[in-house]
Structures are given as C-alpha cells and as structure tokens.
Design a protein around this motif. Structure first.
Motif, PDB file in Angstrom:
ATOM      1  N   UNK A 286      -2.166 -14.143  33.037  1.00  0.00           N
ATOM      2  CA  UNK A 286      -1.727 -12.333  33.837  1.00  0.00           C
ATOM      3  C   UNK A 286      -0.419 -13.310  34.420  1.00  0.00           C
ATOM      4  N   UNK A 287      -1.062 -14.104  35.731  1.00  0.00           N
ATOM      5  CA  UNK A 287      -0.510 -14.048  36.672  1.00  0.00           C
ATOM      6  C   UNK A 287       1.152 -14.776  37.212  1.00  0.00           C
ATOM      7  N   UNK A 288       0.987 -15.404  35.510  1.00  0.00           N
ATOM      8  CA  UNK A 288       2.018 -16.909  35.715  1.00  0.00           C
ATOM      9  C   UNK A 288       3.530 -15.936  34.684  1.00  0.00           C
ATOM     10  N   UNK A 289       2.633 -14.312  34.209  1.00  0.00           N
ATOM     11  CA  UNK A 289       3.217 -13.518  32.996  1.00  0.00           C
ATOM     12  C   UNK A 289       4.319 -13.119  34.255  1.00  0.00           C
ATOM     13  N   UNK A 290       3.547 -12.655  35.223  1.00  0.00           N
ATOM     14  CA  UNK A 290       4.914 -12.281  35.904  1.00  0.00           C
ATOM     15  C   UNK A 290       5.633 -12.492  37.392  1.00  0.00           C
ATOM     16  N   UNK A 291       6.358 -13.546  36.837  1.00  0.00           N
ATOM     17  CA  UNK A 291       7.103 -14.266  37.430  1.00  0.00           C
ATOM     18  C   UNK A 291       7.960 -15.267  36.901  1.00  0.00           C
TER      19      UNK A 291
ATOM     20  N   UNK B 121      11.044  -5.611  32.803  1.00  0.00           N
ATOM     21  CA  UNK B 121      12.187  -6.297  31.875  1.00  0.00           C
ATOM     22  C   UNK B 121      13.101  -6.261  32.935  1.00  0.00           C
ATOM     23  N   UNK B 122      13.011  -5.978  34.151  1.00  0.00           N
ATOM     24  CA  UNK B 122      13.782  -6.571  35.317  1.00  0.00           C
ATOM     25  C   UNK B 122      13.889  -7.999  35.534  1.00  0.00           C
ATOM     26  N   UNK B 123      12.641  -8.474  35.518  1.00  0.00           N
ATOM     27  CA  UNK B 123      12.028  -9.586  35.715  1.00  0.00           C
ATOM     28  C   UNK B 123      12.564 -10.163  34.010  1.00  0.00           C
ATOM     29  N   UNK B 124      11.883 -10.176  33.232  1.00  0.00           N
ATOM     30  CA  UNK B 124      12.095 -10.740  31.821  1.00  0.00           C
ATOM     31  C   UNK B 124      13.093 -10.430  31.253  1.00  0.00           C
ATOM     32  N   UNK B 125      13.679  -9.359  30.857  1.00  0.00           N
ATOM     33  CA  UNK B 125      14.393  -8.985  29.832  1.00  0.00           C
ATOM     34  C   UNK B 125      13.985  -8.785  29.004  1.00  0.00           C
ATOM     35  N   UNK B 126      12.598  -8.250  29.093  1.00  0.00           N
ATOM     36  CA  UNK B 126      11.563  -7.810  28.015  1.00  0.00           C
ATOM     37  C   UNK B 126       9.732  -7.985  28.334  1.00  0.00           C
TER      38      UNK B 126
ATOM     39  N   UNK C 228       6.781  -9.547  28.415  1.00  0.00           N
ATOM     40  CA  UNK C 228       6.068 -10.895  28.033  1.00  0.00           C
ATOM     41  C   UNK C 228       4.572  -9.675  27.339  1.00  0.00           C
ATOM     42  N   UNK C 229       4.189 -10.608  26.074  1.00  0.00           N
ATOM     43  CA  UNK C 229       2.568 -10.230  24.974  1.00  0.00           C
ATOM     44  C   UNK C 229       2.170 -10.171  26.031  1.00  0.00           C
ATOM     45  N   UNK C 230       1.553 -10.396  26.961  1.00  0.00           N
ATOM     46  CA  UNK C 230       0.386 -10.859  27.720  1.00  0.00           C
ATOM     47  C   UNK C 230       0.194  -8.613  28.349  1.00  0.00           C
ATOM     48  N   UNK C 231       1.037  -8.499  28.718  1.00  0.00           N
ATOM     49  CA  UNK C 231       0.955  -7.027  29.299  1.00  0.00           C
ATOM     50  C   UNK C 231       1.511  -5.974  28.004  1.00  0.00           C
ATOM     51  N   UNK C 232       1.138  -6.306  26.967  1.00  0.00           N
ATOM     52  CA  UNK C 232       0.674  -5.478  25.650  1.00  0.00           C
ATOM     53  C   UNK C 232      -0.361  -5.137  25.690  1.00  0.00           C
ATOM     54  N   UNK C 233      -0.881  -3.525  24.900  1.00  0.00           N
ATOM     55  CA  UNK C 233      -1.566  -3.229  24.836  1.00  0.00           C
ATOM     56  C   UNK C 233      -1.880  -1.342  25.498  1.00  0.00           C
ATOM     57  N   UNK C 234      -3.022  -1.258  25.190  1.00  0.00           N
ATOM     58  CA  UNK C 234      -3.457  -0.269  26.303  1.00  0.00           C
ATOM     59  C   UNK C 234      -3.064  -0.279  27.865  1.00  0.00           C
ATOM     60  N   UNK C 235      -2.198   1.432  27.893  1.00  0.00           N
ATOM     61  CA  UNK C 235      -1.859   0.882  29.247  1.00  0.00           C
ATOM     62  C   UNK C 235      -3.054   0.122  30.676  1.00  0.00           C
ATOM     63  N   UNK C 236      -4.103   1.306  30.124  1.00  0.00           N
ATOM     64  CA  UNK C 236      -5.448   1.797  31.154  1.00  0.00           C
ATOM     65  C   UNK C 236      -5.731   0.132  31.032  1.00  0.00           C
ATOM     66  N   UNK C 237      -5.710  -0.730  29.402  1.00  0.00           N
ATOM     67  CA  UNK C 237      -6.591  -1.893  29.730  1.00  0.00           C
ATOM     68  C   UNK C 237      -5.328  -3.096  30.620  1.00  0.00           C
TER      69      UNK C 237
END
Length: 317
Positions: free
Chosen positions: A58-63, A104-109, A111-120
C-alpha cells in the motif's frame, strides 16, 4: 512550472504549516528511492529493522517512479501545530472520487492494490499510514519537528528583517518571487498558472524535499513544500570544541551550545544532540542569553534559541 499569481492582499496571507501526515507520505519516497535522499540515510538505517512490519504494498503504491506522491496524503496544514491524528481522521473520510482521482494524477491509473470496496481500501490505507507513523516517525518526531519549527522561525526572521519577497526567494533554488508571482520550477514539463484569489499560500517545510513540491491537482488550495534548513545536521551530534579562546572564555559546554546554535533549536533538541539532560542545557542557555549571546523566540509550545549578533560575531560567522 507552476505560477501562483498573488494580489496585494494575498501576499499578506502567506502562512506556514507543518504536516505530520505529509512528512510520512514524502518519507515514502526515501523508502522507494533511498539513493535520492542521502541526507536521510541515517533515518533509513534506524528504521530498517521495522520495515518488514510495514504494509509496503500500500505505502509504495502511493508513489510513482518519478517520486510523485498522491495529493490526499499531503493535506494543507491548518497551522504549525497540526496533529497526525487529526490529519489521518480527515483522510479516513476521503471520497471514492478524490481517492481514485489523486491516484490517477500520480500513476495515470489506479494501482491494483487500491481496487476493491472503498471502505476496505481506505481502512487498509489508514492502517498502513498509521503504522508507518508509529514505527518510523514517532520515535524521531521530536527531533524532526524541532528542525521544522526552527526553519519556520528562521523564515519569519528573514521576512521581518528583509521582507517577504526575500524570504520567498530564499526557500529553494527552484522558487522565485517577482513581487506578484511565485514561480515554482517542478519536474513536470507542463506549465500552469494558478491565481490565488484570496485562498492564501501555505508554506510547508519538509525533511524529505530537495527542491520544492506543490499539489499535482491545481484545483487544490495553494501549498508549497520546500526543503527545511538543517536536514543534514539532523542526525549529527555536536562535536566538542578543541582548545581555543571561545572554549577558554565560555567553558566547553557553553562553547558547544553556541556553535550548535547557528540555526534555531530548542533545549530538548540540543540535549539530544549533545547527550546531556535538558535541565543542564537550559541552565547554560539562560547564562548565554543573559550574556547577550543568544536570543529566543516562542514557537507554539517550544522556545527556540538562536545566536544574537554578538553571538554570531563571537562564533566567527
């Protein structure tokens, strides 16, 4: 480059803030690309034993590969006394649109790690950032915050003595001010113009910025993140002075304190750097202040000391 266009009223609305959550997110860049942050290598060494406990997916998925970080992890601080708990509680209320838009501003799309129900997704994100704060920042935050507060005190002195234009122009080599426009040269090739329109500009010192940074989303409130003074000295311990006139005049401890106060610092930070008690440091600081060698300024709950003109002359700077 981004240009912040200020009217006369906007110039007086320039203010400072410290964002603990922002420091966590910018610190993730050092985790992703440690070679780009040599000044923070001692911090990376200290947190190495706990890195395996972090949710790095998750953490490195933010960068991204260019070391851009999602805007929602860099909130505009409301004051220099912003609390991590307040900022993470606000992040927990993020909307799906904002979350996915910033990614999307950062990655263009997204990342898969952030797919799924929003609350989760948000629950895992909040847990990951909180864990990073607790393990990697809380043990060192007192010292980090002292550096950030000292920087703001210094910038305030520059603004008061030389004017806000000199202060803004001195934040970073990538920032300039012509009396109306603040120009920030960024890695992005896209040039943007952002009128302030009474929103004010928040200046945020950081331990993890080498030049400067602004929100990727230009609709967000204007924020300039700039490199804090004293990054390189953060992990160093003050050397005891050798033989010399200053040591003979003041004694070893007071000469060391005077040498260490080329930049504002609190008694707590000085005690950490010198390896002595805070009460002992305070006694020596009061003597140096009474002797006219130091000034002090209140910053939030802290008292920051810095060399007076006489102290500067005696220290040879």
């Amino acid at each position: 480059m981004i240009r912040y266009e200020l009217e006369s009223a906007d110039v007086s609305a320039v203010r400072f803030g410290i964002s603990p959550l922002g420091e966590v997110s910018l610190g993730l860049r050092a985790l992703r690309a440690p070679d780009a942050f040599p000044l923070q290598q001692p911090w990376l060494d200290r947190i190495a034993p706990v890195r395996q406990l972090l949710d790095t997916e998750v953490l490195l998925g933010l960068v991204n590969d260019r070391r851009w970080v999602a805007d929602f992890t860099n909130p505009r601080p409301g004051s220099p006394l912003t609390d991590f708990g307040q900022e993470i509680a606000e992040l927990a209320r993020i909307t799906p649109e904002r979350l996915r838009g910033d990614l999307r501003h950062v990655h263009g799309d997204v990342p898969p790690v952030f797919d799924g129900p929003h609350d989760e997704v948000v629950a895992r994100l909040v847990a990951a950032l909180t864990q990073a704060w607790d393990l990697c920042f809380v043990p060192y935050w007192k010292r980090m915050r002292a550096v950030l507060e000292a920087d703001i005190t210094y910038r305030g002195r520059v603004a008061a003595q030389a004017g806000i234009g000199t202060m803004l122009g001195g934040l970073s080599s990538s920032i300039s001010f012509d009396g109306r426009n603040i120009d920030i040269r960024l890695a992005s090739p896209i040039a943007r113009v952002r009128p302030i329109r009474g929103e004010g500009v928040t200046l945020v010192p950081s331990m993890f910025v080498g030049r400067s940074s602004t929100p990727a989303d230009e609709t967000l409130p204007p924020v300039i993140v700039y490199p804090a003074r004293g990054q390189g000295a953060m992990w160093s311990t003050a050397d005891r002075p050798g033989t010399g006139a200053i040591r003979d005049l003041l004694g070893s401890t007071r000469a060391t304190l005077l040498a260490a106060l080329g930049e504002p610092a609190s008694s707590t930070d000085l005690a950490l750097r010198l390896g002595v008690t805070t009460s002992a440091v305070n006694q020596h600081l009061r003597v140096l202040e009474r002797g006219g060698l130091l000034n002090r300024a209140r910053y939030g709950r802290s008292i920051l000391y810095y060399r007076s003109d006489l102290g500067e002359s005696l220290a040879g700077n």
